[in-house]
Write an enzyme that holds these catalytic residues in place. Structure first.
Site, PDB file in Angstrom:
ATOM      1  N   THR A 135       0.818  -1.214   0.000  1.00  0.00           N
ATOM      2  CA  THR A 135       0.000   0.000   0.000  1.00  0.00           C
ATOM      3  C   THR A 135       0.853   1.267   0.000  1.00  0.00           C
ATOM      4  O   THR A 135       1.994   1.249   0.472  1.00  0.00           O
ATOM      5  CB  THR A 135      -0.909  -0.011   1.261  1.00  0.00           C
ATOM      6  OG1 THR A 135      -1.443   1.283   1.477  1.00  0.00           O
ATOM      7  CG2 THR A 135      -0.118  -0.373   2.516  1.00  0.00           C
ATOM      8  N   ASP A 136       0.274   2.356  -0.482  1.00  0.00           N
ATOM      9  CA  ASP A 136       0.965   3.660  -0.418  1.00  0.00           C
ATOM     10  C   ASP A 136       1.040   4.181   1.021  1.00  0.00           C
ATOM     11  O   ASP A 136       1.798   5.106   1.307  1.00  0.00           O
ATOM     12  CB  ASP A 136       0.268   4.701  -1.313  1.00  0.00           C
ATOM     13  CG  ASP A 136      -1.200   4.967  -0.951  1.00  0.00           C
ATOM     14  OD1 ASP A 136      -1.746   4.263  -0.068  1.00  0.00           O
ATOM     15  OD2 ASP A 136      -1.800   5.875  -1.557  1.00  0.00           O
ATOM     16  N   GLU A 137       0.245   3.573   1.921  1.00  0.00           N
ATOM     17  CA  GLU A 137       0.187   4.095   3.293  1.00  0.00           C
ATOM     18  C   GLU A 137       1.506   3.905   4.037  1.00  0.00           C
ATOM     19  O   GLU A 137       1.738   4.553   5.056  1.00  0.00           O
ATOM     20  CB  GLU A 137      -0.985   3.459   4.049  1.00  0.00           C
ATOM     21  CG  GLU A 137      -2.295   3.734   3.344  1.00  0.00           C
ATOM     22  CD  GLU A 137      -3.545   3.390   4.129  1.00  0.00           C
ATOM     23  OE1 GLU A 137      -3.507   3.412   5.364  1.00  0.00           O
ATOM     24  OE2 GLU A 137      -4.572   3.107   3.480  1.00  0.00           O
ATOM     25  N   TYR A 161      -1.823  -0.504  10.978  1.00  0.00           N
ATOM     26  CA  TYR A 161      -1.967  -1.166   9.673  1.00  0.00           C
ATOM     27  C   TYR A 161      -0.764  -0.884   8.778  1.00  0.00           C
ATOM     28  O   TYR A 161      -0.099  -1.803   8.291  1.00  0.00           O
ATOM     29  CB  TYR A 161      -3.264  -0.709   8.976  1.00  0.00           C
ATOM     30  CG  TYR A 161      -3.295  -1.035   7.490  1.00  0.00           C
ATOM     31  CD1 TYR A 161      -3.292  -2.351   7.050  1.00  0.00           C
ATOM     32  CD2 TYR A 161      -3.309  -0.011   6.526  1.00  0.00           C
ATOM     33  CE1 TYR A 161      -3.300  -2.653   5.687  1.00  0.00           C
ATOM     34  CE2 TYR A 161      -3.329  -0.299   5.169  1.00  0.00           C
ATOM     35  CZ  TYR A 161      -3.321  -1.624   4.754  1.00  0.00           C
ATOM     36  OH  TYR A 161      -3.319  -1.926   3.403  1.00  0.00           O
ATOM     37  N   LYS A 165       2.241  -3.378   7.358  1.00  0.00           N
ATOM     38  CA  LYS A 165       2.503  -3.560   5.921  1.00  0.00           C
ATOM     39  C   LYS A 165       3.947  -3.175   5.611  1.00  0.00           C
ATOM     40  O   LYS A 165       4.625  -3.833   4.815  1.00  0.00           O
ATOM     41  CB  LYS A 165       1.534  -2.712   5.074  1.00  0.00           C
ATOM     42  CG  LYS A 165       0.100  -3.186   5.062  1.00  0.00           C
ATOM     43  CD  LYS A 165      -0.108  -4.583   4.494  1.00  0.00           C
ATOM     44  CE  LYS A 165       0.081  -4.653   2.992  1.00  0.00           C
ATOM     45  NZ  LYS A 165      -0.293  -5.987   2.451  1.00  0.00           N
TER      46      LYS A 165
HETATM   47  P1  NAD Z   1      -9.578  -7.487   2.314  1.00  0.00           P
HETATM   48  O1  NAD Z   1      -9.549  -7.178   3.778  1.00  0.00           O
HETATM   49  O2  NAD Z   1     -10.825  -7.246   1.552  1.00  0.00           O
HETATM   50  O3  NAD Z   1      -9.219  -9.028   2.092  1.00  0.00           O
HETATM   51  C1  NAD Z   1      -8.192  -9.667   2.799  1.00  0.00           C
HETATM   52  C2  NAD Z   1      -8.331 -11.164   2.549  1.00  0.00           C
HETATM   53  O4  NAD Z   1      -7.266 -11.838   3.263  1.00  0.00           O
HETATM   54  C3  NAD Z   1      -9.642 -11.748   3.067  1.00  0.00           C
HETATM   55  O5  NAD Z   1     -10.183 -12.628   2.098  1.00  0.00           O
HETATM   56  C4  NAD Z   1      -9.231 -12.511   4.327  1.00  0.00           C
HETATM   57  O6  NAD Z   1     -10.076 -13.619   4.601  1.00  0.00           O
HETATM   58  C5  NAD Z   1      -7.820 -12.943   3.950  1.00  0.00           C
HETATM   59  N1  NAD Z   1      -7.002 -13.205   5.132  1.00  0.00           N
HETATM   60  C6  NAD Z   1      -6.829 -12.409   6.210  1.00  0.00           C
HETATM   61  N2  NAD Z   1      -6.017 -13.023   7.103  1.00  0.00           N
HETATM   62  C7  NAD Z   1      -5.646 -14.201   6.541  1.00  0.00           C
HETATM   63  C8  NAD Z   1      -4.807 -15.272   6.961  1.00  0.00           C
HETATM   64  N3  NAD Z   1      -4.173 -15.242   8.147  1.00  0.00           N
HETATM   65  N4  NAD Z   1      -4.637 -16.322   6.142  1.00  0.00           N
HETATM   66  C9  NAD Z   1      -5.267 -16.362   4.929  1.00  0.00           C
HETATM   67  N5  NAD Z   1      -6.097 -15.399   4.493  1.00  0.00           N
HETATM   68  C10 NAD Z   1      -6.279 -14.332   5.294  1.00  0.00           C
HETATM   69  O7  NAD Z   1      -8.349  -6.722   1.706  1.00  0.00           O
HETATM   70  P2  NAD Z   1      -8.175  -6.025   0.281  1.00  0.00           P
HETATM   71  O8  NAD Z   1      -8.736  -4.672   0.346  1.00  0.00           O
HETATM   72  O9  NAD Z   1      -8.622  -6.981  -0.778  1.00  0.00           O
HETATM   73  O10 NAD Z   1      -6.592  -5.872   0.235  1.00  0.00           O
HETATM   74  C11 NAD Z   1      -5.774  -6.924  -0.290  1.00  0.00           C
HETATM   75  C12 NAD Z   1      -4.326  -6.511  -0.162  1.00  0.00           C
HETATM   76  O11 NAD Z   1      -4.106  -5.305  -0.868  1.00  0.00           O
HETATM   77  C13 NAD Z   1      -3.871  -6.258   1.279  1.00  0.00           C
HETATM   78  O12 NAD Z   1      -2.585  -6.781   1.443  1.00  0.00           O
HETATM   79  C14 NAD Z   1      -3.875  -4.740   1.398  1.00  0.00           C
HETATM   80  O13 NAD Z   1      -2.908  -4.314   2.330  1.00  0.00           O
HETATM   81  C15 NAD Z   1      -3.506  -4.348  -0.018  1.00  0.00           C
HETATM   82  N6  NAD Z   1      -4.003  -3.029  -0.456  1.00  0.00           N
HETATM   83  C16 NAD Z   1      -5.328  -2.724  -0.342  1.00  0.00           C
HETATM   84  C17 NAD Z   1      -5.789  -1.499  -0.799  1.00  0.00           C
HETATM   85  C18 NAD Z   1      -7.253  -1.127  -0.712  1.00  0.00           C
HETATM   86  O14 NAD Z   1      -7.601   0.025  -0.993  1.00  0.00           O
HETATM   87  N7  NAD Z   1      -8.151  -2.048  -0.373  1.00  0.00           N
HETATM   88  C19 NAD Z   1      -4.900  -0.587  -1.355  1.00  0.00           C
HETATM   89  C20 NAD Z   1      -3.540  -0.937  -1.470  1.00  0.00           C
HETATM   90  C21 NAD Z   1      -3.120  -2.168  -1.018  1.00  0.00           C
HETATM   91  P1  TYD Z   2     -10.789   3.857   4.368  1.00  0.00           P
HETATM   92  O1  TYD Z   2     -11.717   3.417   3.285  1.00  0.00           O
HETATM   93  O2  TYD Z   2     -10.910   3.228   5.720  1.00  0.00           O
HETATM   94  O3  TYD Z   2      -9.314   3.701   3.777  1.00  0.00           O
HETATM   95  P2  TYD Z   2      -7.888   4.229   4.360  1.00  0.00           P
HETATM   96  O4  TYD Z   2      -8.068   4.646   5.771  1.00  0.00           O
HETATM   97  O5  TYD Z   2      -7.030   3.015   4.228  1.00  0.00           O
HETATM   98  O6  TYD Z   2      -7.477   5.353   3.449  1.00  0.00           O
HETATM   99  O7  TYD Z   2     -10.954   5.431   4.564  1.00  0.00           O
HETATM  100  C1  TYD Z   2     -10.755   6.312   3.480  1.00  0.00           C
HETATM  101  C2  TYD Z   2     -10.849   7.714   4.021  1.00  0.00           C
HETATM  102  O8  TYD Z   2     -12.181   7.940   4.466  1.00  0.00           O
HETATM  103  C3  TYD Z   2      -9.973   7.951   5.235  1.00  0.00           C
HETATM  104  O9  TYD Z   2      -9.460   9.270   5.168  1.00  0.00           O
HETATM  105  C4  TYD Z   2     -10.910   7.812   6.405  1.00  0.00           C
HETATM  106  C5  TYD Z   2     -12.227   8.300   5.845  1.00  0.00           C
HETATM  107  N1  TYD Z   2     -13.441   7.677   6.427  1.00  0.00           N
HETATM  108  C6  TYD Z   2     -14.466   8.496   6.916  1.00  0.00           C
HETATM  109  O10 TYD Z   2     -14.391   9.744   6.895  1.00  0.00           O
HETATM  110  N2  TYD Z   2     -15.580   7.885   7.420  1.00  0.00           N
HETATM  111  C7  TYD Z   2     -15.701   6.529   7.482  1.00  0.00           C
HETATM  112  O11 TYD Z   2     -16.731   6.026   7.987  1.00  0.00           O
HETATM  113  C8  TYD Z   2     -14.633   5.707   6.978  1.00  0.00           C
HETATM  114  C9  TYD Z   2     -14.722   4.212   7.008  1.00  0.00           C
HETATM  115  C10 TYD Z   2     -13.524   6.343   6.437  1.00  0.00           C
END
Ligand code: NAD
Ligand code: TYD
Length: 369
Positions: A135-137, A161, A165
């Site tokens: 992630t960019d975070e 988080y 990561k």
């Molecule tokens: P998500 O939370 O929707 O899904 C995570 C999945 O991992 C779930 O299916 C969960 O059951 C599985 N999981 C969790 N713990 C596990 C374990 N111990 N063993 C096996 N499976 C397990 O997450 P997402 O949004 O699909 O993100 C996927 C990846 O991409 C993550 O690594 C996250 O850090 C990264 N990422 C997400 C975003 C975003 O905006 N969602 C952006 C950048 C990077």
């Molecule tokens: P989120 O989807 O949780 O992603 P991330 O924190 O990883 O960027 O949140 C996106 C942005 O929205 C973040 O600045 C937090 C804000 N947010 C709210 O203002 N209200 C909410 O209920 C949630 C879930 C997020």
């Protein structure tokens, strides 16, 4: 390596991005098998893989921290690549309970790396690729006038988080430098699209608007994220598997920086428009203000800010453009439209994942697959 010629192990393939990735990958006929390893936590839903009629998909209900299981799967399926999505992924949950984040994201990634090293590097070694989805975070927070994150930006994670990561990214890097594991990492901005669990901003706001519930805007709502439609992220990962250089990081973004408040207002407008165009929506969602001809914007509610809330993320993805041929295809308008429509059309999915009924169904149906 030519990743498409051997089986692919996808960890977290029942989560939001993983499901979208697996669905896209199945379009590649040359891939012999896709093995999904997922623990089906609250965020993982086997039901998201429902309706896929393809013998090449093999689902395993298991934990990435189980190194022996990962080794067994790599050997049994002769997998030549891993795409590692599995993680605890929600910042708010990492604030209320950081332990699971260290356990899954750090220990879990380490178990995956150990398994890959053991299977792929022992003896004469085999051609392989370990792709880590990050992630960019990890780069921390930007001020309004700061240049976007490049791959050389210092790691400055601020939440449990992002810290977990960042730790996993460092382990991935170390396994390349020390042991020669062929790794790539993508650091991507905020994703949105189908199958996202309604705890993240966009799907949460959609279901709250439809239910006529207050829309919680943290603080002033002026925090900025760079929003990317999930298919664009999945395309970037595939491009990285094909053309990424082992040991490298690639930033992936959408050139779509918006403050949260604008995102929520846009969702309100889109939903109001759809209610105006279709009478049946008012019958299905009578609590939505638009069902009474009122604006959903009335639901906006400023609440206490998230502790340590990162103000702005922005991504410089020129390396991915130049070296991977990556460029986001979806616009803000088109991506949001597709997402709103998906949630309107898939009410059973989001109600099921939110009330846990799919989980109970999964426990009895998927455990033995
Ligand atoms: P998500 O939370 O929707 O899904 C995570 C999945 O991992 C779930 O299916 C969960 O059951 C599985 N999981 C969790 N713990 C596990 C374990 N111990 N063993 C096996 N499976 C397990 O997450 P997402 O949004 O699909 O993100 C996927 C990846 O991409 C993550 O690594 C996250 O850090 C990264 N990422 C997400 C975003 C975003 O905006 N969602 C952006 C950048 C990077
Ligand atoms: P989120 O989807 O949780 O992603 P991330 O924190 O990883 O960027 O949140 C996106 C942005 O929205 C973040 O600045 C937090 C804000 N947010 C709210 O203002 N209200 C909410 O209920 C949630 C879930 C997020």
């Amino acid at each position: 390596m030519e990743y498409a010629k051997s089986s692919v192990l996808v960890s977290g393939g029942a989560g939001f991005i993983g499901v979208n990735f697996v669905r896209g990958l199945l379009g590649r006929r040359e891939i012999p098998r896709i093995v999904v390893l997922d623990a089906l936590t609250y965020a993982g839903n086997g039901a998201s893989l429902d309706g896929i009629d393809d013998d090449r998909l093999h689902f395993v209900h298991g934990d990435i921290r189980d190194q022996a299981l990962v080794e067994k799967l790599l050997r049994e399926h002769e997998a030549g690549s891993i795409v590692h999505f599995a993680a605890e992924s929600h910042v708010d949950r990492s604030i209320s309970g950081p332990d699971a984040f260290v356990s899954t994201n750090v220990d879990g990634t380490h178990a995956m790396l150990k398994a890959a090293r053991s299977v792929w590097l022992e003896g004469t070694g085999v051609d392989h690729r370990f792709h880590h989805v990050s992630t960019d975070e990890v780069y921390g927070s930007l001020g309004p006038g700061d240049a976007p994150f490049t791959e050389g930006h210092q790691y400055q994670p601020n939440s449990p988080y992002s810290a977990s990561k960042a730790a996993s990214d460092h382990l991935v890097r170390a396994y390349h430098h020390t042991f020669g594991l062929q790794v790539t990492t993508t650091n991507c901005s905020n994703n949105y699209g189908p199958y996202q669990f309604p705890e993240k901003l966009i799907p949460l706001m959609i279901v709250k608007i439809l239910g006529g519930q207050p829309l919680p805007i943290y603080g002033d709502g002026m925090q900025v994220r760079d929003w990317l439609f999930v298919d664009d992220h999945c395309r970037a990962i595939e491009a990285c598997l094909e053309r990424g250089v082992a040991g490298e990081l690639y930033n992936i973004g959408g050139s779509n920086e918006r403050p949260n408040i604008e995102i929520v207002q846009k969702l309100c407008e889109m939903i109001d428009e759809r209610f105006g165009a279709s009478e049946s929506l008012a019958n299905r969602f009578p609590e939505c203000p638009a069902a009474r001809g009122e604006t959903s914007m009335s639901l906006l509610t400023h609440v206490k800010d998230r502790p340590g809330h990162d103000r702005r993320y922005a991504i410089d993805f020129r390396r991915a453009e130049a070296e991977l041929g990556y460029h986001p295809q979806e616009t803000f308008e088109s991506g949001f439209s597709r997402t709103v429509d998906w949630y309107l059309e898939n009410e059973a999915w989001w109600r099921g994942v939110m009330d846990g009924s799919y989980r109970r169904w999964i426990d009895s149906n998927y455990a033995s697959r």
